[in-house]
Design a protein around this motif. Sequence first.
Motif, PDB file in Angstrom:
ATOM      1  N   PHE A 136      73.184  17.591  26.860  1.00 28.64           N
ATOM      2  CA  PHE A 136      73.940  16.438  26.378  1.00 28.64           C
ATOM      3  C   PHE A 136      74.689  16.785  25.092  1.00 28.64           C
ATOM      4  O   PHE A 136      75.846  16.404  24.897  1.00 28.64           O
ATOM      5  CB  PHE A 136      72.998  15.265  26.145  1.00 28.64           C
ATOM      6  CG  PHE A 136      73.608  14.117  25.386  1.00 28.64           C
ATOM      7  CD1 PHE A 136      74.580  13.316  25.973  1.00 28.64           C
ATOM      8  CD2 PHE A 136      73.217  13.835  24.092  1.00 28.64           C
ATOM      9  CE1 PHE A 136      75.150  12.256  25.276  1.00 28.64           C
ATOM     10  CE2 PHE A 136      73.768  12.780  23.389  1.00 28.64           C
ATOM     11  CZ  PHE A 136      74.743  11.990  23.982  1.00 28.64           C
ATOM     12  N   LEU A 137      74.044  17.539  24.204  1.00 30.69           N
ATOM     13  CA  LEU A 137      74.679  17.934  22.950  1.00 30.69           C
ATOM     14  C   LEU A 137      75.878  18.828  23.222  1.00 30.69           C
ATOM     15  O   LEU A 137      76.942  18.669  22.601  1.00 30.69           O
ATOM     16  CB  LEU A 137      73.661  18.658  22.073  1.00 30.69           C
ATOM     17  CG  LEU A 137      74.161  19.180  20.714  1.00 30.69           C
ATOM     18  CD1 LEU A 137      74.711  18.048  19.868  1.00 30.69           C
ATOM     19  CD2 LEU A 137      73.041  19.899  19.977  1.00 30.69           C
ATOM     20  N   ASN A 138      75.744  19.775  24.155  1.00 32.70           N
ATOM     21  CA  ASN A 138      76.860  20.659  24.487  1.00 32.70           C
ATOM     22  C   ASN A 138      78.025  19.873  25.071  1.00 32.70           C
ATOM     23  O   ASN A 138      79.196  20.128  24.745  1.00 32.70           O
ATOM     24  CB  ASN A 138      76.403  21.738  25.469  1.00 32.70           C
ATOM     25  CG  ASN A 138      77.481  22.771  25.723  1.00 32.70           C
ATOM     26  OD1 ASN A 138      77.878  23.519  24.836  1.00 32.70           O
ATOM     27  ND2 ASN A 138      77.962  22.822  26.954  1.00 32.70           N
ATOM     28  N   LEU A 139      77.722  18.881  25.926  1.00 31.11           N
ATOM     29  CA  LEU A 139      78.761  18.024  26.484  1.00 31.11           C
ATOM     30  C   LEU A 139      79.457  17.238  25.376  1.00 31.11           C
ATOM     31  O   LEU A 139      80.685  17.073  25.375  1.00 31.11           O
ATOM     32  CB  LEU A 139      78.140  17.075  27.511  1.00 31.11           C
ATOM     33  CG  LEU A 139      79.046  16.023  28.143  1.00 31.11           C
ATOM     34  CD1 LEU A 139      80.232  16.658  28.835  1.00 31.11           C
ATOM     35  CD2 LEU A 139      78.261  15.152  29.116  1.00 31.11           C
ATOM     36  N   THR A 140      78.684  16.753  24.404  1.00 26.66           N
ATOM     37  CA  THR A 140      79.256  16.025  23.275  1.00 26.66           C
ATOM     38  C   THR A 140      80.167  16.927  22.451  1.00 26.66           C
ATOM     39  O   THR A 140      81.269  16.525  22.043  1.00 26.66           O
ATOM     40  CB  THR A 140      78.138  15.463  22.389  1.00 26.66           C
ATOM     41  OG1 THR A 140      77.327  14.573  23.166  1.00 26.66           O
ATOM     42  CG2 THR A 140      78.695  14.713  21.189  1.00 26.66           C
ATOM     43  N   LEU A 141      79.737  18.165  22.207  1.00 26.85           N
ATOM     44  CA  LEU A 141      80.547  19.109  21.433  1.00 26.85           C
ATOM     45  C   LEU A 141      81.870  19.391  22.132  1.00 26.85           C
ATOM     46  O   LEU A 141      82.932  19.438  21.496  1.00 26.85           O
ATOM     47  CB  LEU A 141      79.783  20.415  21.221  1.00 26.85           C
ATOM     48  CG  LEU A 141      78.587  20.352  20.257  1.00 26.85           C
ATOM     49  CD1 LEU A 141      77.747  21.614  20.370  1.00 26.85           C
ATOM     50  CD2 LEU A 141      79.064  20.150  18.829  1.00 26.85           C
ATOM     51  N   GLU A 142      81.837  19.582  23.449  1.00 25.94           N
ATOM     52  CA  GLU A 142      83.078  19.845  24.181  1.00 25.94           C
ATOM     53  C   GLU A 142      83.984  18.621  24.181  1.00 25.94           C
ATOM     54  O   GLU A 142      85.208  18.742  24.093  1.00 25.94           O
ATOM     55  CB  GLU A 142      82.767  20.291  25.610  1.00 25.94           C
ATOM     56  CG  GLU A 142      82.135  21.668  25.685  1.00 25.94           C
ATOM     57  CD  GLU A 142      82.163  22.256  27.081  1.00 25.94           C
ATOM     58  OE1 GLU A 142      82.644  21.582  28.018  1.00 25.94           O
ATOM     59  OE2 GLU A 142      81.705  23.401  27.247  1.00 25.94           O
ATOM     60  N   THR A 143      83.393  17.434  24.275  1.00 21.97           N
ATOM     61  CA  THR A 143      84.194  16.207  24.247  1.00 21.97           C
ATOM     62  C   THR A 143      84.886  16.034  22.900  1.00 21.97           C
ATOM     63  O   THR A 143      86.035  15.595  22.822  1.00 21.97           O
ATOM     64  CB  THR A 143      83.305  14.993  24.543  1.00 21.97           C
ATOM     65  OG1 THR A 143      82.679  15.155  25.826  1.00 21.97           O
ATOM     66  CG2 THR A 143      84.112  13.703  24.559  1.00 21.97           C
ATOM     67  N   LEU A 144      84.163  16.376  21.823  1.00 23.14           N
ATOM     68  CA  LEU A 144      84.706  16.229  20.472  1.00 23.14           C
ATOM     69  C   LEU A 144      85.600  17.384  20.049  1.00 23.14           C
ATOM     70  O   LEU A 144      86.345  17.275  19.074  1.00 23.14           O
ATOM     71  CB  LEU A 144      83.563  16.123  19.457  1.00 23.14           C
ATOM     72  CG  LEU A 144      82.734  14.846  19.442  1.00 23.14           C
ATOM     73  CD1 LEU A 144      81.535  15.016  18.520  1.00 23.14           C
ATOM     74  CD2 LEU A 144      83.588  13.667  18.990  1.00 23.14           C
ATOM     75  N   GLY A 145      85.519  18.531  20.741  1.00 24.33           N
ATOM     76  CA  GLY A 145      86.182  19.727  20.256  1.00 24.33           C
ATOM     77  C   GLY A 145      85.559  20.183  18.950  1.00 24.33           C
ATOM     78  O   GLY A 145      86.267  20.549  18.005  1.00 24.33           O
ATOM     79  N   ALA A 146      84.214  20.164  18.875  1.00 18.63           N
ATOM     80  CA  ALA A 146      83.512  20.323  17.598  1.00 18.63           C
ATOM     81  C   ALA A 146      82.657  21.579  17.566  1.00 18.63           C
ATOM     82  O   ALA A 146      82.300  22.153  18.597  1.00 18.63           O
ATOM     83  CB  ALA A 146      82.630  19.106  17.328  1.00 18.63           C
TER      84      ALA A 146
END
Length: 456
Positions: A281-291
């Motif tokens: 979930f964290l990796n998906l969030t990072l990709e969504t944010l470009g972070a």
Amino acid sequence: MITDQQFNEWAQSSTKHPVLLVEIKHKSGTVYLSDHFYATGAGETPSHVSYDVCLKETVLVERTLDADSLGAVRVYNDGSLDHWLDYLFKGYEIEVFIGDKSWPKADFKRQYKGIVESVELISATTFEFKSTLATAVIETNIYNVNNLFIAGDPATGTPIFVGLNGSSAGERLYRIAKDNQVDRASVRIFHNGYEMGVGIYEPPVWVDMGDGNSAFYIPDFPNSDFNITFICTATEKKLKSMFTTICNEYGQAFNAENLAAYPFDPDITFYANQSMTFPEFLNLTLETLGALLWINDQDEIEFYRKEIPDEISINTVTSWITPNDNPIIQAITKEDPVSTLVVSNSPSDHLSGGSTFYQYNPVDLDFPYRILSMTSYAENSVAIIEARRLADLLSVTRRTYSVSIDRISPEIHIGAIVNIYSPKDRWNNGNEGLNALVVGFTQSYKSNKSELIVWR
């Protein structure tokens, strides 16, 4: 307690007097080590402790996007530490702090936190501690039948069968999410493509599960166990809200101020109805944010945006590298430009793939190039906007550099922007340096040197 800005200014000051503290727990207590004399006072934590000046060799701390590490910590033993042989250190915590000799312990910043892997007496006068990283990211699975996290406007989702209705045997119960995540009035239930509550079919019947969760059964097809789908509007619609909910549910620490300040908070569509770990979930969030991900010294998750360094204001620069630091700059990797960026965006669940968007860059295909794929759970319009931003960011060749400097730089963190002024390496724009994004670093305490891994 000093602020981050004050710490950054101290770290770059020529008048600082840095002290390295290493605290290692064992079954019966803690040992306190230092490279210079340091003692705490009354009311401090720990109080009235004099740190043993026994760190005779450099202590090496490395942090990258992928992992943190601590070089073997070697402790000089003049015989007064022989009783350590009776201590149980393995499996206990080791922490490294840096600060000024004039500061209270509370102002020191932690540089590393790990678990002792081994301790050996490698000579008559030397103990050697080795450690592994104590990760601050929880490893739990964020999905189960009581926690079907949902956000935005999921379409054609599949509810989860959770058992039979206790008050009316044989009626199969399905769950979408917790009550406080869903507006029941917006939920549309389908059986084999036919909507319940429309035409000849009865609407679904909601059942209070007594634990904050709701389930429903279909009165016209009470025993059906196939082709049940739904469309609904969830009460949470923003990424930051969803991330906060899941972190709070499972006890994952995060920096609320950092999250609030992050410049991108897209509308999202998210439905976790299949196995998904928090790191996924964290990796998906990072990709969504470009972070980029950073774990701060309070073990909290922080996000930093990957942006074009030259376009970032000097007001956001964390550290300034000047010729006085004797920088030595070497290119270590090259990233070919991205010709096509593919973004998969799911309207229903986190594994289905969903819509695919393509962003193209006008690159010369006679030269090396690459195709980049990522996943987002942002709504279509904002997923496209973020994909275009990342495509522009990666439309030219980017390089990673190693920058060695003659000082420690404990103010540096993953995602920080450093300004490097080194005319001899052509890292200058007239009388100004060039910005670069930090993606890793190594601090060599005692030898007073750093190696920064930067991207631009």
